[in-house]
Design a protein around this motif. Structure first.
Motif, PDB file in Angstrom:
ATOM      1  N   GLU A  65     -49.546   1.475  -6.811  1.00 60.40           N
ATOM      2  CA  GLU A  65     -49.231   1.018  -8.167  1.00 60.40           C
ATOM      3  C   GLU A  65     -48.185  -0.075  -8.096  1.00 60.40           C
ATOM      4  O   GLU A  65     -47.469  -0.202  -7.100  1.00 60.40           O
ATOM      5  N   LEU A  66     -48.087  -0.856  -9.145  1.00 61.99           N
ATOM      6  CA  LEU A  66     -47.094  -1.921  -9.217  1.00 61.99           C
ATOM      7  C   LEU A  66     -46.832  -2.232 -10.679  1.00 61.99           C
ATOM      8  O   LEU A  66     -47.574  -1.796 -11.566  1.00 61.99           O
ATOM      9  N   PHE A  67     -45.737  -2.973 -10.927  1.00 59.18           N
ATOM     10  CA  PHE A  67     -45.418  -3.281 -12.318  1.00 59.18           C
ATOM     11  C   PHE A  67     -44.644  -4.582 -12.402  1.00 59.18           C
ATOM     12  O   PHE A  67     -44.234  -5.161 -11.398  1.00 59.18           O
ATOM     13  N   GLU A  68     -44.439  -5.046 -13.636  1.00 55.22           N
ATOM     14  CA  GLU A  68     -43.653  -6.236 -13.921  1.00 55.22           C
ATOM     15  C   GLU A  68     -42.765  -5.942 -15.126  1.00 55.22           C
ATOM     16  O   GLU A  68     -42.883  -4.893 -15.771  1.00 55.22           O
ATOM     17  N   GLY A  69     -41.873  -6.863 -15.431  1.00 59.95           N
ATOM     18  CA  GLY A  69     -41.020  -6.728 -16.607  1.00 59.95           C
ATOM     19  C   GLY A  69     -40.618  -8.097 -17.115  1.00 59.95           C
ATOM     20  O   GLY A  69     -40.149  -8.938 -16.345  1.00 59.95           O
ATOM     21  N   LEU A  70     -40.854  -8.353 -18.382  1.00 62.38           N
ATOM     22  CA  LEU A  70     -40.466  -9.613 -19.011  1.00 62.38           C
ATOM     23  C   LEU A  70     -40.199  -9.356 -20.482  1.00 62.38           C
ATOM     24  O   LEU A  70     -40.419  -8.246 -20.975  1.00 62.38           O
ATOM     25  N   LYS A  71     -39.694 -10.374 -21.183  1.00 67.27           N
ATOM     26  CA  LYS A  71     -39.304 -10.172 -22.576  1.00 67.27           C
ATOM     27  C   LYS A  71     -39.861 -11.248 -23.498  1.00 67.27           C
ATOM     28  O   LYS A  71     -40.094 -12.396 -23.093  1.00 67.27           O
ATOM     29  N   ALA A  72     -40.054 -10.850 -24.764  1.00 64.52           N
ATOM     30  CA  ALA A  72     -40.346 -11.784 -25.850  1.00 64.52           C
ATOM     31  C   ALA A  72     -39.120 -11.802 -26.757  1.00 64.52           C
ATOM     32  O   ALA A  72     -38.534 -10.754 -27.051  1.00 64.52           O
ATOM     33  N   TYR A  73     -38.729 -13.006 -27.186  1.00 65.41           N
ATOM     34  CA  TYR A  73     -37.497 -13.184 -27.960  1.00 65.41           C
ATOM     35  C   TYR A  73     -37.815 -13.828 -29.308  1.00 65.41           C
ATOM     36  O   TYR A  73     -38.568 -14.806 -29.369  1.00 65.41           O
ATOM     37  N   ARG A  74     -37.223 -13.286 -30.383  1.00 63.50           N
ATOM     38  CA  ARG A  74     -37.350 -13.923 -31.682  1.00 63.50           C
ATOM     39  C   ARG A  74     -36.199 -14.913 -31.827  1.00 63.50           C
ATOM     40  O   ARG A  74     -35.026 -14.534 -31.914  1.00 63.50           O
ATOM     41  N   GLY A  75     -36.531 -16.192 -31.835  1.00 63.15           N
ATOM     42  CA  GLY A  75     -35.522 -17.234 -31.848  1.00 63.15           C
ATOM     43  C   GLY A  75     -34.839 -17.405 -33.183  1.00 63.15           C
ATOM     44  O   GLY A  75     -35.235 -16.811 -34.204  1.00 63.15           O
ATOM     45  N   VAL A  76     -33.815 -18.234 -33.176  1.00 58.00           N
ATOM     46  CA  VAL A  76     -33.067 -18.505 -34.415  1.00 58.00           C
ATOM     47  C   VAL A  76     -33.945 -19.205 -35.444  1.00 58.00           C
ATOM     48  O   VAL A  76     -33.649 -19.190 -36.633  1.00 58.00           O
ATOM     49  N   ASP A  77     -35.059 -19.813 -34.984  1.00 54.06           N
ATOM     50  CA  ASP A  77     -36.002 -20.460 -35.897  1.00 54.06           C
ATOM     51  C   ASP A  77     -37.108 -19.525 -36.362  1.00 54.06           C
ATOM     52  O   ASP A  77     -38.041 -19.955 -37.062  1.00 54.06           O
ATOM     53  N   GLY A  78     -37.028 -18.245 -35.965  1.00 48.60           N
ATOM     54  CA  GLY A  78     -38.024 -17.266 -36.361  1.00 48.60           C
ATOM     55  C   GLY A  78     -39.228 -17.190 -35.451  1.00 48.60           C
ATOM     56  O   GLY A  78     -40.029 -16.252 -35.551  1.00 48.60           O
ATOM     57  N   LYS A  79     -39.386 -18.152 -34.540  1.00 53.94           N
ATOM     58  CA  LYS A  79     -40.516 -18.142 -33.620  1.00 53.94           C
ATOM     59  C   LYS A  79     -40.265 -17.154 -32.475  1.00 53.94           C
ATOM     60  O   LYS A  79     -39.129 -16.958 -32.047  1.00 53.94           O
ATOM     61  N   VAL A  80     -41.353 -16.551 -31.994  1.00 50.59           N
ATOM     62  CA  VAL A  80     -41.262 -15.603 -30.879  1.00 50.59           C
ATOM     63  C   VAL A  80     -41.685 -16.316 -29.597  1.00 50.59           C
ATOM     64  O   VAL A  80     -42.743 -16.942 -29.542  1.00 50.59           O
ATOM     65  N   ARG A  81     -40.834 -16.199 -28.569  1.00 50.10           N
ATOM     66  CA  ARG A  81     -41.068 -16.910 -27.312  1.00 50.10           C
ATOM     67  C   ARG A  81     -41.109 -15.943 -26.129  1.00 50.10           C
ATOM     68  O   ARG A  81     -40.366 -14.962 -26.090  1.00 50.10           O
ATOM     69  N   LEU A  82     -41.960 -16.277 -25.161  1.00 54.24           N
ATOM     70  CA  LEU A  82     -41.945 -15.631 -23.857  1.00 54.24           C
ATOM     71  C   LEU A  82     -41.195 -16.540 -22.893  1.00 54.24           C
ATOM     72  O   LEU A  82     -41.270 -17.766 -22.996  1.00 54.24           O
ATOM     73  N   PHE A  83     -40.474 -15.937 -21.940  1.00 50.35           N
ATOM     74  CA  PHE A  83     -39.674 -16.696 -20.983  1.00 50.35           C
ATOM     75  C   PHE A  83     -40.299 -16.633 -19.595  1.00 50.35           C
ATOM     76  O   PHE A  83     -40.381 -15.567 -18.987  1.00 50.35           O
ATOM     77  N   ARG A  84     -40.800 -17.772 -19.122  1.00 47.23           N
ATOM     78  CA  ARG A  84     -41.349 -17.930 -17.773  1.00 47.23           C
ATOM     79  C   ARG A  84     -42.393 -16.856 -17.437  1.00 47.23           C
ATOM     80  O   ARG A  84     -42.451 -16.335 -16.308  1.00 47.23           O
ATOM     81  N   ALA A  85     -43.227 -16.517 -18.415  1.00 42.72           N
ATOM     82  CA  ALA A  85     -44.181 -15.418 -18.235  1.00 42.72           C
ATOM     83  C   ALA A  85     -45.171 -15.679 -17.110  1.00 42.72           C
ATOM     84  O   ALA A  85     -45.584 -14.752 -16.405  1.00 42.72           O
TER      85      ALA A  85
END
Length: 353
Positions: A65-85
């Motif tokens: 088995e294996l896994f990963e971990g990353l985040k989605a962020y709601r920016g100050v402009d209201g847009k949701v971003r992924l970082f280096r996904a």
């Protein structure tokens, strides 16, 4: 094509001030199956629910088995971003290769991330310093009690709204230097993101916590003197004005935050060395007042400054405040992630954009 089946029973949203880390899960998850006959197939978003697995599924017995971990962020402009996904997807496939698991199509996984986050986009916290954590993972599902690679697998992605790693603000931590247990050896699975690496750290980590330490610093398995990781994060030391971090030699995780830190530092004109660094070199540099900062980097905390090390029964003080470089890196990285700082590197991507 990804099919979507929406839940009929939406969960209540937890309060932003009580999120913690990894305690709550959203309404939906992504599933993707593999068989030799069909390859990866049946990509789907479905209501979050328990998995039904045969007790003989090979993941339970041989740890494939294996896994990963990353985040989605709601920016100050209201847009949701992924970082280096895309870097997480590429690292996931490197882990697949190490464990002899069929690799996944990069764009299909990126589509899965975007589709799932978009489906549960109201779960992305709006509160400052909160985010939505994505946990992709692959498990072996063949019901067979023989030591060999599974023929069938599941790729799954679940989502968890998480709070700030630092409840009281970014602050220096006490680190215990482990001299008995080791987490990985060259040629093993140290550079892959697999559960066995983390299971090997539990005893030392829990013992260190009982003694009041935040994390364990891991030394190499052969000579027991070269620094590898701090907890589950990559380590950095500033000695005589040069930022030093252990090299990617097969025993430590190639952190995406680590890579981002190095790229930022070089863009600022800082001297960076990726080389072997021993704990004795660090202790000597502290005594000679040549070490100005030490910190760790990772997805959860981004930057975690070190206040002191505990080595051979003695406390080795680093500094009692957050160093200027750690602060600058933390503010810049989180600024990019939340859309407060211009992303000149092209590291972020808007979900649904």
């Amino acid at each position: 094509m990804i099919t979507i089946k929406l839940t009929e029973n939406r969960k209540p949203k937890p309060p932003a001030d009580g999120l913690g880390f990894g305690q709550y899960f959203t309404d939906h998850m992504f599933l993707y199956d593999y068989s030799p006959e069909k390859g990866w197939h049946d990509a789907r978003v479905v209501p979050y629910a328990p998995l039904q697995l045969d007790p003989a599924s090979m993941v339970f017995h041989y740890g494939q088995e294996l896994f990963e971990g990353l985040k989605a962020y709601r920016g100050v402009d209201g847009k949701v971003r992924l970082f280096r996904a895309i870097e997480n997807v590429r690292r996931l496939n490197r882990s697949c290769s190490r464990l002899h698991i069929p690799e996944l199509d990069e764009q299909k996984v990126m589509e899965a991330f975007n589709t799932l986050v978009k489906t549960d986009i109201d779960w992305v916290p709006e509160a400052p310093d909160c985010s939505l954590y994505l946990r992709p993972f692959v498990i072996a599902t063949d019901p067979f009690l023989g030591v060999c690679a599974s023929r069938t697998y599941k790729f799954i992605v679940i989502l968890s709204p998480v709070g700030s790693y630092y409840t009281g603000g970014i602050a220096p931590t006490r680190i215990f230097i482990e001299e008995s247990d080791v987490r990985a050896v060259r040629g093993g699975t140290g550079e892959a993101k697999v559960g066995g690496n983390y299971a090997a750290t539990m005893r030392a980590q829990e013992n260190a916590k009982l003694d009041g330490f935040a994390q364990v610093l891991w030394l190499d398995a052969i000579e027991r003197k070269y620094i590898e990781e701090i907890g589950t994060s990559n380590a950095f030391f500033i000695i005589d004005g040069t930022v030093i971090t252990p090299p990617l030699s097969g025993t430590i995780l190639p952190g995406i935050t680590r890579r981002s830190v190095i790229e930022l530092l070089k863009s600022w004109g800082e001297r960076v060395e990726e080389r072997l660094i021993s704990i004795d070199e660090v202790v000597t540099a502290v005594k000679e007042k040549r070490l100005s900062e030490a910190f760790a980097s990772g997805t959860a905390a981004v930057i975690s400054p070190v206040g002191s090390f505990h080595y051979k029964g003695s406390e080795v003080p680093v500094r009692d405040d957050v160093g200027p470089m750690a602060r600058k890196l933390y503010d810049t990285l989180t600024g990019i992630q939340w859309g407060k700082v211009e992303d000149t590197f092209g590291w972020t991507a808007v979900v649904g954009g």
